[in-house]
Write an enzyme that holds these catalytic residues in place. Structure first.
Site, PDB file in Angstrom:
ATOM      1  CG  ASP A  11      -1.691   1.229   1.463  1.00  0.00           C
ATOM      2  OD1 ASP A  11      -1.546   2.155   0.645  1.00  0.00           O
ATOM      3  OD2 ASP A  11      -2.445   1.288   2.447  1.00  0.00           O
ATOM      4  CE1 TYR A 230      -3.142  -0.059  11.868  1.00  0.00           C
ATOM      5  CE2 TYR A 230      -2.917   2.267  11.378  1.00  0.00           C
ATOM      6  CZ  TYR A 230      -3.483   1.048  11.127  1.00  0.00           C
ATOM      7  OH  TYR A 230      -4.385   0.913  10.114  1.00  0.00           O
ATOM      8  CE  LYS A 233      -5.350  -6.239  11.738  1.00  0.00           C
ATOM      9  NZ  LYS A 233      -4.379  -6.317  12.817  1.00  0.00           N
TER      10      LYS A 233
HETATM   11  C1  F6R Z   1      -7.135  -0.222   8.369  1.00  0.00           C
HETATM   12  C2  F6R Z   1      -6.896   1.129   7.901  1.00  0.00           C
HETATM   13  C3  F6R Z   1      -7.897   2.179   8.232  1.00  0.00           C
HETATM   14  C4  F6R Z   1      -7.287   3.270   9.092  1.00  0.00           C
HETATM   15  C5  F6R Z   1      -8.316   4.387   9.392  1.00  0.00           C
HETATM   16  C6  F6R Z   1      -7.717   5.557  10.155  1.00  0.00           C
HETATM   17  O1  F6R Z   1      -6.050  -1.030   8.054  1.00  0.00           O
HETATM   18  O2  F6R Z   1      -5.907   1.409   7.280  1.00  0.00           O
HETATM   19  O3  F6R Z   1      -9.012   1.631   8.870  1.00  0.00           O
HETATM   20  O4  F6R Z   1      -6.813   2.731  10.290  1.00  0.00           O
HETATM   21  O5  F6R Z   1      -8.835   4.881   8.188  1.00  0.00           O
HETATM   22  O6  F6R Z   1      -6.566   5.984   9.502  1.00  0.00           O
HETATM   23  P1  F6R Z   1      -5.625   7.108  10.082  1.00  0.00           P
HETATM   24  O7  F6R Z   1      -5.247   6.753  11.491  1.00  0.00           O
HETATM   25  O8  F6R Z   1      -4.480   7.132   9.129  1.00  0.00           O
HETATM   26  O9  F6R Z   1      -6.469   8.371  10.020  1.00  0.00           O
HETATM   27 MG    MG Z   2      -3.897   1.454   3.817  1.00  0.00          MG
HETATM   28 MG    MG Z   3      -4.483  -2.223   2.556  1.00  0.00          MG
END
Ligand code: F6R
Ligand code: MG
Ligand code: MG
Length: 373
Positions: A11, A230, A233
């Site tokens: 990604d 983090y 995923k």
């Molecule tokens: C799951 C994922 C999304 C982000 C969510 C918040 O793998 O990538 O669910 O966790 O959109 O993203 P941030 O913390 O970057 O605003």
């Molecule tokens: Mg992503």
């Molecule tokens: Mg992804």
């Protein structure tokens, strides 16, 4: 002919949040692989699932080839430049290290590879999942390779009735690869005991016991083990050879009708069912539901056919409706109990920080009463 199938996925940025890569980004990755891959590859296929881009390659250089890995890494670096120019969200997100160092394993991108002796006709499936982790493949692989309820070939076909050899990785062990090898059907309960814990134990590969040939290769990357924090995923990819001395394509696809609950979805921190979707499908509801796509190919002398979209058939609309219902059912209980992942698997630190602060406010009633006297 010995052919290597390599899929490397990352990604490196998406539009509208974590939904899908832009056309410009995809175009740049394709262009890079077309130019730079010319001297290395027999063929390639580039696709997206949710916000991930996967580069599927055929070549004769074997698994873990530094030139192949470097070319794919550089394709994602070139894509990241476009993602930054366009202001895409999470530009370069899965490129966790600053520089390439011989192999993309451990640097962020997911990798699944198999060097095979091509059969005269060689069907295989390329699976890509988004908003989940490699444990998502445990149940479907267990059902397809050990259970005659899903794989009647295990009792009908002498070619596969000897069963399969499983290599399972302990992904909780971060110092190096810790693996165990078990045979189905003799060690079925041991395999089941490990695979039920899909955050810790993950199928890495499966081999035919009749021929020794590899049937399955799964990417086992756990991003938070690499980054320590983090980063999204792991969004695994998988290659599965089918037919003849392996389960039939339909036997491998059948278990995905369960729509089983996997880790992932919103903020990588929930349990939600896995939805089989068409190729190049974006992500949607609650940053999910976790999705799985499957491109079916034949490969001959390293040349790929066009992909057949294995989950495009109308049958899967019914499964998708079921998965949507299951998703809404578990979402009704929000963050309570089984709806959210256990502490160790939460992909954000907020809960741990709050618990730590609250811990200071707890008191022992007996001690407080004694002090008050
Ligand atoms: C799951 C994922 C999304 C982000 C969510 C918040 O793998 O990538 O669910 O966790 O959109 O993203 P941030 O913390 O970057 O605003
Ligand atoms: Mg992503
Ligand atoms: Mg992804």
């Amino acid at each position: 002919m010995r052919t290597t199938l390599s899929v490397i996925k990352a990604d490196v940025g998406s539009i509208g949040g974590h939904i899908a890569p832009s056309q410009q980004l995809l175009h740049r990755v394709k262009e890079f692989v077309a130019n730079e891959g010319r001297r290395l590859l027999l063929d390639s296929y580039i696709s997206s699932t949710g916000d991930d881009i996967a580069i599927l390659m055929t070549h004769t250089r074997g698994e873990g080839d530094p030139d192949i890995h470097e070319m794919a890494w550089n394709a994602f670096v070139a894509g990241t430049a476009v993602a930054k120019e366009q202001g895409l969200y999470g530009a370069g997100q899965d490129l966790l290290k600053d520089a390439f160092s011989g192999n993309v394993r451990g640097l962020g991108p997911a990798v699944a590879e198999m060097e095979i002796e091509e059969r005269p006709n060689e069907p295989f499936l390329f699976f890509a999942a988004d908003k989940t982790d490699p444990g998502a493949f445990n149940l479907p692989l267990y059902l397809a390779f050990t259970d005659p309820m899903h794989c009647p070939g295990l009792i009908l076909s002498p070619k596969i009735s000897k069963g399969f050899h499983f290599v399972i990785m302990d992904v909780g062990h971060v110092e190096g690869d810790r693996v165990i090898e078990l045979n189905a059907p003799e060690n079925l309960y041991d395999i089941a005991t490990l695979l039920r814990d899909n955050q810790r134990f993950v199928v890495e590969g499966i081999y035919s016991r009749a021929t020794g040939d590899q049937a399955v290769a799964v990417s086992t990357t756990r991003l938070h083990n690499i980054a320590g924090t983090y980063t999204g995923k792991d969004d695994p990819v998988m290659l599965v050879r089918t037919q003849s001395n392996f389960p039939a394509t339909g036997e491998v696809l059948a278990p995905f009708s369960v729509g089983h609950f996997v880790a992932g979805c919103m903020r990588g921190s929930h349990n939600a069912p896995l939805m089989p979707v068409s190729l190049n499908c974006p992500t949607s509801y609650f940053d999910g539901p976790p999705l799985i796509s499957c491109a079916a190919f034949c490969v001959h002398k390293g040349k790929l056919t066009e992909p057949a979209d294995a989950f495009a058939h109308p049958f899967w609309n019914h499964v998708r409706d079921k998965v949507a219902r299951k998703t809404l059912d578990i979402r009704e209980q929000g963050f309570f109990g089984a709806a959210m992942l256990p502490m160790s698997e939460l992909e954000y630190t907020g809960v741990m920080e709050k618990l730590h602060a609250l811990d200071q406010q707890f008191y022992l009633r007996k001690e407080k009463m004694a002090l008050a006297k």
